[in-house]
Design an enzyme around this catalytic site. Sequence first.
Site, mmCIF file in Angstrom:
data_model
loop_
_atom_site.group_PDB
_atom_site.id
_atom_site.type_symbol
_atom_site.label_atom_id
_atom_site.label_comp_id
_atom_site.label_asym_id
_atom_site.label_seq_id
_atom_site.Cartn_x
_atom_site.Cartn_y
_atom_site.Cartn_z
ATOM 1 N N ASN A 9 0.867 -1.180 0.000
ATOM 2 C CA ASN A 9 0.000 0.000 0.000
ATOM 3 C C ASN A 9 0.903 1.228 0.000
ATOM 4 O O ASN A 9 1.506 1.558 1.020
ATOM 5 C CB ASN A 9 -0.887 -0.047 1.258
ATOM 6 C CG ASN A 9 -1.710 1.212 1.451
ATOM 7 O OD1 ASN A 9 -1.808 2.045 0.551
ATOM 8 N ND2 ASN A 9 -2.312 1.342 2.628
ATOM 9 N N LYS A 11 0.025 4.243 -0.218
ATOM 10 C CA LYS A 11 -0.639 5.420 0.380
ATOM 11 C C LYS A 11 -0.416 6.640 -0.533
ATOM 12 O O LYS A 11 -0.364 6.477 -1.751
ATOM 13 C CB LYS A 11 -0.137 5.641 1.814
ATOM 14 C CG LYS A 11 -0.238 4.350 2.644
ATOM 15 C CD LYS A 11 -0.035 4.547 4.110
ATOM 16 C CE LYS A 11 -0.167 3.198 4.814
ATOM 17 N NZ LYS A 11 -0.072 3.297 6.258
ATOM 18 N N HIS A 95 -9.577 1.061 4.953
ATOM 19 C CA HIS A 95 -8.308 1.262 5.668
ATOM 20 C C HIS A 95 -8.552 2.196 6.854
ATOM 21 O O HIS A 95 -9.344 3.138 6.757
ATOM 22 C CB HIS A 95 -7.268 1.856 4.713
ATOM 23 C CG HIS A 95 -5.895 1.841 5.308
ATOM 24 N ND1 HIS A 95 -5.500 2.765 6.247
ATOM 25 C CD2 HIS A 95 -4.852 1.006 5.135
ATOM 26 C CE1 HIS A 95 -4.258 2.487 6.618
ATOM 27 N NE2 HIS A 95 -3.836 1.423 5.950
ATOM 28 N N GLU A 97 -6.937 4.558 8.021
ATOM 29 C CA GLU A 97 -6.693 5.979 7.756
ATOM 30 C C GLU A 97 -7.927 6.624 7.129
ATOM 31 O O GLU A 97 -8.223 7.797 7.369
ATOM 32 C CB GLU A 97 -5.445 6.142 6.868
ATOM 33 C CG GLU A 97 -4.181 5.879 7.680
ATOM 34 C CD GLU A 97 -2.988 5.415 6.870
ATOM 35 O OE1 GLU A 97 -2.990 5.528 5.637
ATOM 36 O OE2 GLU A 97 -2.036 4.911 7.509
ATOM 37 N N GLU A 165 -5.387 -4.944 10.662
ATOM 38 C CA GLU A 165 -4.373 -3.911 10.842
ATOM 39 C C GLU A 165 -4.646 -3.145 12.128
ATOM 40 O O GLU A 165 -5.447 -2.190 12.139
ATOM 41 C CB GLU A 165 -4.398 -2.935 9.665
ATOM 42 C CG GLU A 165 -4.070 -3.582 8.340
ATOM 43 C CD GLU A 165 -3.521 -2.557 7.350
ATOM 44 O OE1 GLU A 165 -2.409 -2.751 6.885
ATOM 45 O OE2 GLU A 165 -4.203 -1.560 7.086
ATOM 46 N N GLY A 171 2.580 2.152 10.774
ATOM 47 C CA GLY A 171 3.569 3.216 10.627
ATOM 48 C C GLY A 171 4.306 3.564 11.907
ATOM 49 O O GLY A 171 4.980 4.589 11.978
ATOM 50 N N SER A 210 3.379 -2.235 10.283
ATOM 51 C CA SER A 210 4.823 -2.333 10.547
ATOM 52 C C SER A 210 5.429 -3.677 10.163
ATOM 53 O O SER A 210 6.356 -4.151 10.821
ATOM 54 C CB SER A 210 5.119 -1.992 12.011
ATOM 55 O OG SER A 210 4.752 -0.645 12.284
ATOM 56 N N GLY A 231 2.774 -1.232 4.225
ATOM 57 C CA GLY A 231 2.807 0.185 3.859
ATOM 58 C C GLY A 231 4.219 0.623 3.520
ATOM 59 O O GLY A 231 4.731 0.382 2.425
ATOM 60 N N GLY A 232 4.873 1.263 4.482
ATOM 61 C CA GLY A 232 6.185 1.876 4.261
ATOM 62 C C GLY A 232 7.192 0.966 3.580
ATOM 63 O O GLY A 232 7.932 1.405 2.685
HETATM 64 P P1 PGA Z 1 2.845 0.216 7.546
HETATM 65 O O1 PGA Z 1 1.366 0.440 6.982
HETATM 66 O O2 PGA Z 1 3.365 -1.087 6.973
HETATM 67 O O3 PGA Z 1 3.635 1.410 7.056
HETATM 68 O O4 PGA Z 1 2.742 0.144 9.035
HETATM 69 C C1 PGA Z 1 0.486 -0.634 6.813
HETATM 70 C C2 PGA Z 1 -0.840 -0.156 6.252
HETATM 71 O O5 PGA Z 1 -1.310 0.915 6.655
HETATM 72 O O6 PGA Z 1 -1.431 -0.820 5.393
#
Ligand code: PGA
Length: 247
Positions: A9, A11, A95, A97, A165, A171, A210, A231-232
């Site tokens: 992802n 983002k 998600h 967010e 999640e 993050g 993470s 994500g990251g």
């Molecule tokens: P992250 O994000 O791996 O950066 O923690 C995961 C996500 O929000 O899907």
Amino acid sequence: MPAPLIAGNWKMNGLAADLGEARALAAALAETPAGTRVALCPPATLLARMADALAESAVLVGGQDCHSEHAGAFTGDVSAEMLADAGARLVIVGHSERRAAYGEDDAQVAAKALAALRAGLEPIICVGETLAQREAGAALEVVARQVRGSVPAGLGETAFAVAYEPVWAIGTGLTPTIEAIEAVHAAIRRTLVEALGAAGARAPILYGGSVKPANAAEILGAAEVGGALVGGASLKAADFLAIIRAA
Ligand code: PGA
């Protein structure tokens, strides 16, 4: 059991110059194929170009969100049909967010998942508790309620995934213990089977929050973990590849 799904992802990250990371990932997987399904979910502006760049590869492309209607006066929104038209095969819905920043509730997430189905996309339906909910001992109850509300009954016959999640793990570099991940994934599985029967027993349950090369093998080896939403660590081909290879 279906092959694990490892989905990245991006983002609100990624310009045309970053398509090189997607190409590098595809090249590495062409040389040494993975035993998993792999997807990248770039921002909507890059989706068609990424789908073109990955057309000859095994890497699927997905959206990060979709509107529940197929078209109309919804300035700034993108429908599931538009994502499919641009080359997407999957779409993330619900998600945390989006739930937090745009107030999306379970009913809206379920409507988006149905829109994904209508457009022939595989929805990845996200759920997860906040830190306050976990500390109050309510994680299993919160997640089960989100699954009941966000996974529409009509999903039974088509491919979909659920992503667990925990909001506090996204993050932050923090992850739950393996026992805690397994407890939530077991609760999600029970809830899916209650709601959907056999189809609920098949759907992969991804873990997200993470995930990185250093913890991927342990997390992906946990009971009922059918893949990861990353994500990251999905922004760089080398990191994402290390996670894929750990599955
Ligand atoms: P992250 O994000 O791996 O950066 O923690 C995961 C996500 O929000 O899907």
